[in-house]
Design a protein around this motif. Sequence first.
Motif, PDB file in Angstrom:
ATOM      1  N   ILE A  65      -9.828  -0.348  -9.601  1.00  0.00           N
ATOM      2  CA  ILE A  65      -8.574   0.383  -9.445  1.00  0.00           C
ATOM      3  C   ILE A  65      -7.382  -0.568  -9.545  1.00  0.00           C
ATOM      4  O   ILE A  65      -6.368  -0.266 -10.201  1.00  0.00           O
ATOM      5  N   SER A  66      -7.498  -1.736  -8.912  1.00  0.00           N
ATOM      6  CA  SER A  66      -6.370  -2.664  -8.835  1.00  0.00           C
ATOM      7  C   SER A  66      -6.134  -3.425 -10.128  1.00  0.00           C
ATOM      8  O   SER A  66      -4.983  -3.567 -10.561  1.00  0.00           O
ATOM      9  N   PHE A  67      -7.203  -3.904 -10.769  1.00  0.00           N
ATOM     10  CA  PHE A  67      -7.042  -4.831 -11.876  1.00  0.00           C
ATOM     11  C   PHE A  67      -7.412  -4.256 -13.237  1.00  0.00           C
ATOM     12  O   PHE A  67      -6.958  -4.765 -14.261  1.00  0.00           O
ATOM     13  N   SER A  68      -8.237  -3.231 -13.269  1.00  0.00           N
ATOM     14  CA  SER A  68      -8.574  -2.609 -14.553  1.00  0.00           C
ATOM     15  C   SER A  68      -7.686  -1.410 -14.838  1.00  0.00           C
ATOM     16  O   SER A  68      -7.282  -1.184 -15.985  1.00  0.00           O
ATOM     17  N   SER A  69      -7.389  -0.635 -13.803  1.00  0.00           N
ATOM     18  CA  SER A  69      -6.530   0.530 -13.976  1.00  0.00           C
ATOM     19  C   SER A  69      -5.060   0.229 -13.669  1.00  0.00           C
ATOM     20  O   SER A  69      -4.214   1.114 -13.802  1.00  0.00           O
ATOM     21  N   PHE A  70      -4.784  -1.000 -13.229  1.00  0.00           N
ATOM     22  CA  PHE A  70      -3.411  -1.427 -12.921  1.00  0.00           C
ATOM     23  C   PHE A  70      -2.740  -0.483 -11.922  1.00  0.00           C
ATOM     24  O   PHE A  70      -1.600  -0.072 -12.099  1.00  0.00           O
TER      25      PHE A  70
ATOM     26  N   TYR B  91      -2.239   1.518  -5.063  1.00  0.00           N
ATOM     27  CA  TYR B  91      -3.318   2.377  -4.569  1.00  0.00           C
ATOM     28  C   TYR B  91      -4.519   1.535  -4.148  1.00  0.00           C
ATOM     29  O   TYR B  91      -5.164   1.810  -3.130  1.00  0.00           O
ATOM     30  N   GLY B  92      -4.816   0.485  -4.918  1.00  0.00           N
ATOM     31  CA  GLY B  92      -5.920  -0.396  -4.553  1.00  0.00           C
ATOM     32  C   GLY B  92      -5.685  -1.091  -3.224  1.00  0.00           C
ATOM     33  O   GLY B  92      -6.615  -1.257  -2.425  1.00  0.00           O
ATOM     34  N   THR B  93      -4.428  -1.472  -2.962  1.00  0.00           N
ATOM     35  CA  THR B  93      -4.111  -2.087  -1.675  1.00  0.00           C
ATOM     36  C   THR B  93      -4.281  -1.088  -0.535  1.00  0.00           C
ATOM     37  O   THR B  93      -4.751  -1.435   0.556  1.00  0.00           O
ATOM     38  N   ALA B  94      -3.901   0.162  -0.772  1.00  0.00           N
ATOM     39  CA  ALA B  94      -4.103   1.199   0.248  1.00  0.00           C
ATOM     40  C   ALA B  94      -5.594   1.369   0.547  1.00  0.00           C
ATOM     41  O   ALA B  94      -5.992   1.502   1.717  1.00  0.00           O
ATOM     42  N   LEU B  95      -6.422   1.339  -0.484  1.00  0.00           N
ATOM     43  CA  LEU B  95      -7.870   1.430  -0.271  1.00  0.00           C
ATOM     44  C   LEU B  95      -8.374   0.213   0.507  1.00  0.00           C
ATOM     45  O   LEU B  95      -9.278   0.342   1.351  1.00  0.00           O
TER      46      LEU B  95
ATOM     47  N   SER C 164       0.820  -1.214   0.000  1.00  0.00           N
ATOM     48  CA  SER C 164       0.000   0.000   0.000  1.00  0.00           C
ATOM     49  C   SER C 164       0.853   1.262   0.000  1.00  0.00           C
ATOM     50  O   SER C 164       0.331   2.349  -0.272  1.00  0.00           O
ATOM     51  N   MET C 165       2.117   1.134   0.291  1.00  0.00           N
ATOM     52  CA  MET C 165       3.029   2.278   0.306  1.00  0.00           C
ATOM     53  C   MET C 165       3.948   2.290  -0.913  1.00  0.00           C
ATOM     54  O   MET C 165       5.041   2.840  -0.886  1.00  0.00           O
ATOM     55  N   THR C 166       3.460   1.661  -1.981  1.00  0.00           N
ATOM     56  CA  THR C 166       4.233   1.625  -3.230  1.00  0.00           C
ATOM     57  C   THR C 166       3.359   2.073  -4.388  1.00  0.00           C
ATOM     58  O   THR C 166       2.142   2.228  -4.257  1.00  0.00           O
ATOM     59  N   SER C 167       3.991   2.248  -5.532  1.00  0.00           N
ATOM     60  CA  SER C 167       3.264   2.569  -6.768  1.00  0.00           C
ATOM     61  C   SER C 167       3.181   1.345  -7.667  1.00  0.00           C
ATOM     62  O   SER C 167       3.180   1.459  -8.891  1.00  0.00           O
TER      63      SER C 167
END
Length: 292
Positions: free
Chosen positions: A253-258, A262-266, A40-43
């Motif tokens: 966010i995680s799988f469609s927008s790659f 950020y998805g993990t942070a959410l 969650s703290m990465t890009s």
Amino acid sequence: MANLKRIIRGELWYVLFLIPGLALFTLAVLVPLGMGVGYSMTSWDGLSPSAKYIGWSNYTRALADSDLWSALWNTFKYAIVITILVNVIALLLALLLDSYLKFKNVFRTVFFLPGVISIVLSGFIWKYNYAIGIPNLFSYFGVELTSPLGDPDYALLGLIIIAVWQGIGSPMIIYIAGLQGVPGELLESARIDGANTTRTFWHITLPLIAPSITINMLLVLTGALKVFDLVYVTTQGGPAFSTEVITTYIFKISFSSFQAGYGTALSMIFFLILVIVTVVQISIFRRREVDL
């Protein structure tokens, strides 16, 4: 000191029985949770073998994400309405089916059956009913209807109807079990003292089934907050973002927008929300429970 060492040595073998469970909990919960905090703290994009550390940027971005707040608003609207309707209807059915109603076992089975069907199948069934089955039925009476799932003003209501239809079975059984645990002597004493059915229910039955209410409120609310498959197979968050919930938003966010980082942070934010809701809910309802 020697006695203490002897006791520890003699009881230590009990720990061996805890090791498999602790190992499974560590591998299935603690390790993924720790990895999630790290990602969650990465890009990270979800595909690259390495991820760039960006600190708390994903969390600060989430605070300014208007789509996230809209998804959370939809999620809580859906969950609160579902929790209230499912528990009220399930309790009313339990009161009815715990009485001297003929064929009550048949009715229990009928009301419980929708809960046996998978949520995905229920979504497809009701999607067909909304689009074709119900409009065709009402067309015989000269009434024109369209699927609520295609209308932003009614799409969430359409999902709520499906969830209530499928979700009342298990809470109803729990309420029936709670009602059967109410001592008959208390109810009989209340009748002798002149209490009517309403007073008996509010002052005796309801307080004594408080543990059942706590369990059902907790299970239904947390389950509704985590809804994903029903939304995904029916509306996929549409139309016009009207049924987008936090789980489908995280998925996109995680799988469609790659944007897996950020998805993990959410996901971490949503996890904290669930923990807070659960703790607050348990603390509130536990105070109202009555011990026999």
